[in-house]
Scaffold this active site. Structure first.
Site, short mmCIF file in Angstrom:
data_model
loop_
_atom_site.label_atom_id
_atom_site.label_comp_id
_atom_site.label_asym_id
_atom_site.label_seq_id
_atom_site.Cartn_x
_atom_site.Cartn_y
_atom_site.Cartn_z
N LYS B 173 0.87 -73.55 -4.54
CA LYS B 173 1.23 -74.19 -5.81
C LYS B 173 2.20 -73.33 -6.59
O LYS B 173 2.09 -72.11 -6.57
CB LYS B 173 -0.02 -74.38 -6.68
N GLY B 179 3.00 -82.07 -12.53
CA GLY B 179 3.46 -83.35 -12.03
C GLY B 179 3.58 -83.43 -10.53
O GLY B 179 4.33 -84.23 -10.00
N HIS B 223 -14.03 -85.34 -10.13
CA HIS B 223 -13.35 -84.71 -11.27
C HIS B 223 -14.32 -84.74 -12.46
O HIS B 223 -14.65 -85.81 -12.96
CB HIS B 223 -12.08 -85.47 -11.58
N ASN B 305 -7.30 -78.22 -20.84
CA ASN B 305 -6.41 -78.99 -21.68
C ASN B 305 -6.67 -78.61 -23.13
O ASN B 305 -7.76 -78.81 -23.64
CB ASN B 305 -6.62 -80.49 -21.49
N ARG B 307 -6.26 -79.67 -26.12
CA ARG B 307 -5.98 -80.77 -27.04
C ARG B 307 -7.14 -81.75 -27.01
O ARG B 307 -8.06 -81.61 -26.22
CB ARG B 307 -4.70 -81.49 -26.61
#
Lengths: 200, 461
Positions: B173, B179, B223, B305, B307
């Site tokens: 990676k 994306g 997930h 994340n 947010r």
């Protein structure tokens, strides 16, 4: 140096009211300063002051096809303020094209641009691209011959890209491209004519 | 003689509160933030693009028009947003999700102009935005990682050595990736060199940064993510986990809490570790840690994340906590009013994201006018949306039009309420993904939990 290099030149869009006056719309959100005083004659390319965005001053100039005399500031704006807060698209200045005998008659914009021929329409609203990537050639050019099924452009709808192929009822094939009605990267609405063609 | 000290007639000084808050986002999340502002007595100011400024949900609200419809000239224009906040005398900015919500430059620009950015400090955001530093910070705080390299790989030989150690297949990676770009799978030692070179070339072209790291590829898996809430004084609580395994092209479709497949021990261990990790990195505000549940039932950290998330409502429905209001209070300098012991988890909650896409036509996005709209109501049904009859969906933004959240005493009741709610939802004019949601919810595989992130149960039909 750094400050000037970040400056942009903004050209406001305009609308026409019932009396034939031109109304310039704010090209950006920010504080408008050094505006021309009322009664000043304006011509394309002349300065209308600047818009301050976070301390950076961006020049505002009179767009092409606009000439006349500044007759009023936009409705709801405080004409006495040293810095007038603007939001995008609000009327900022009214220009009377008939006053001042400038001789700069306002030309009709694209309205009288009548092209004939069959048209390929946008299947949906979105953003139209004439090429696959900025460094790639255009899919089609004016004067070129197109056949049914040929890709003529891309449409970006909600972040996804879709090929627009030359297919549709009433379209001749093969055909010659007479006009491409939208620019690369323009927003279109469903049913807008993208490409006009004539039978070969 | 002893003098008596007069008592102050004033009550103890309360932390300040914002009076005006700029909503730097659109659609459903803008409506959600405004609701929290209304509850706290704050005036919300909507920053909108020209495509959104006339929408009915903004009527009788304060709206400031940023720029033309396309996001790069409106919702992604940092200077215009900060200028808009200053011009409308706002002292706080809520970025919502997407757009600039995880952009440390925007957070820093807000702070530089005296605005409170509703998110973590820019330094923490920057740390969690980088792949290997985030991994190292989380490992140090006690979370289990996906086995892989300790940092950046030096060479192909280095990659081969690490891969031999963690076991194949492996995923190379890009450090600055996102994306799905700059990622390559190697299934054996022979494939390492090609995968390394391909990933490096793609990363260099896409992100101008060819540094790579390596992880074991976990195929499938569930997930699962953990909701965190933290204040500025080091108090951190978790609001339980969410299972978001039903995805299409890495886009979540259905989220639920609690996860029906997670063991009680692993849940408890990871929830504690996640809260401790957030405390250790100095996290402030709402955040989410994403994990992959592997076939042995171990939760392995993927990313954080920094947010509010689209699916935050699932945790709100289970705990009764208004996460957006908490976010605003924390940003204004308040202490968390909640302790971990005081948070109770009730029943089961599930959310379906309704998109304006045609599931029968390969999920073709469908902008257009909604001629008739009616949202379902009833016990345990919550609908978060900005659309209404006559609303025109602009083509510039993503296709989420509505979220339906249902809750019940157990999974079966929550799902039954969801099916009922989706059947009663009226949306005429544009196709939606509701038929797909109904097919999923009714499928035996969904009921039996026989799916992972690779497959959608019951779809395609």
């Amino acid at each position: 140096m750094q400050l000037t290099s970040r400056r942009k030149t903004l050209k406001p869009k305009f609308t026409r009211d019932d009396q034939g006056n031109l109304c310039l719309l704010a090209p950006a959100l920010g504080l408008w300063r050094d505006r021309p005083s009322l009664g000043t004659p304006v011509m394309p390319g002349m300065s209308l002051g600047c818009i301050e965005v976070l301390g950076v001053l961006h020049d505002v100039v009179v767009p092409e096809k606009v000439a006349g005399v500044c007759s009023a500031v936009g409705e709801g704006l405080d004409p006495d303020a040293a810095r007038i807060p603007l939001t995008f698209g609000t009327p900022m200045l009214v220009i009377d094209p008939k006053a001042g005998n400038l001789g700069g008659e306002v030309q009709q914009a694209h309205e009288d641009n009548q092209t004939t021929g069959a048209g390929l329409c946008a299947p949906s609203s979105g953003r139209f691209y004439r090429r696959a990537a900025p460094h790639k050639p255009f899919f089609i050019e004016v004067g070129q011959e197109v056949r049914e099924g040929q890709v003529v452009g891309l449409l970006e709808i909600m972040k996804t890209f879709h090929r627009i192929t030359f297919t549709g009822p009433g379209l001749p094939s093969p055909a010659r491209v007479v006009a491409i009605e939208v620019e690369d990267g323009d927003d279109v609405r469903a049913g807008d004519v993208l490409v006009r063609v004539e039978p070969v | 003689m002893e003098r008596e000290i007069p008592r102050s007639p004033n009550p103890p000084r309360m932390p300040r509160m914002f009076h005006r808050l700029l909503i730097a986002n659109r659609g459903e999340v803008a409506v959600r933030i405004a609701r929290a502002c209304d509850a706290l007595g704050i005036t919300p100011v909507f920053a909108a693009s020209a495509a959104d400024a006339d929408a009915a949900h903004l009527q009788d609200r304060e709206v400031v028009c940023l720029g033309p419809g396309r996001a790069s000239e409106s919702y992604l224009n940092m200077q215009a947003l900060v200028q808009a906040a200053r011009q409308t005398r706002c002292t706080a900015v809520h970025p919502g999700w997407g757009f600039l919500a995880e952009n440390p430059t925007f957070a820093a620009l807000c702070e530089a102009h005296g605005l409170s950015f509703l998110g973590p400090p820019p330094a923490v955001m920057r740390l969690m935005g980088k792949k290997t530093p985030a991994r190292q910070a989380m490992a140090a705080a006690g979370l289990t990682l996906i086995p892989g390299s300790d940092g950046i790989l030096d060479s192909v030989d280095d990659a081969r050595a690490v891969a031999d150690e963690v076991g194949y297949p492996v995923l190379l990676k890009a450090e600055s990736g996102g994306g799905g770009k700059g990622m390559r799978v190697a299934r054996s030692a022979d494939e390492i060199a090609a995968a390394f070179n391909d990933a490096q070339a793609e990363a260099r072209a896409a992100f101008a940064d060819d540094r790579l790291y390596l992880e074991r590829l976990i195929e499938g898996g569930r997930h699962i993510e953990i909701q965190i809430m933290a204040d500025r004084y080091g108090n951190v609580v978790h609001l339980g986990e969410r299972d978001c395994s039903i995805q299409r092209n890495h886009q979540k479709l259905i989220e639920e809490s609690p996860s029906p497949v997670l063991s009680a021990d692993e849940r408890e261990r990871t929830l504690q570790a996640a809260a401790a990790a957030a405390q250790q990195i100095g996290y402030v505000g709402a955040g989410t840690m994403e994990f992959l549940l592997d076939s042995e039932g171990v939760l392995r950290f993927m990313e954080m994340n920094t947010r509010l998330q689209v699916e935050h409502c699932v945790s709100e429905e289970r705990t009764g906590i208004d996460l957006v209001a908490e976010q605003i209070l924390v940003a204004a300098g308040h202490r968390l009013a909640l302790t971990q012991e005081a948070i109770t988890f009730e029943g089961h909650a599930i959310e379906c994201r309704i998109n304006a896409e045609d599931p029968s036509d390969n999920f073709r996005p469908a902008p257009g006018v909604i001629s008739k709209w009616a949202a379902p109501q009833g016990p345990g049904i919550r609908v978060d949306t900005h659309v209404h009859s006559g609303y025109e969906i602009p083509p510039h933004y993503d296709s989420l039009i509505c979220k339906v959240i249902t809750s019940g005493k157990d999974r079966a009741q929550a799902v039954a309420r969801m099916i009922d709610a989706l059947e009663r939802l009226t949306c005429i004019g544009v196709p939606t993904t509701i038929p797909m949601h109904l097919a999923i919810l009714r499928s035996p595989k969904f009921a039996a939990n026989d799916y992972d992130t690779r497959s959608i149960p019951g779809w395609p039909r």
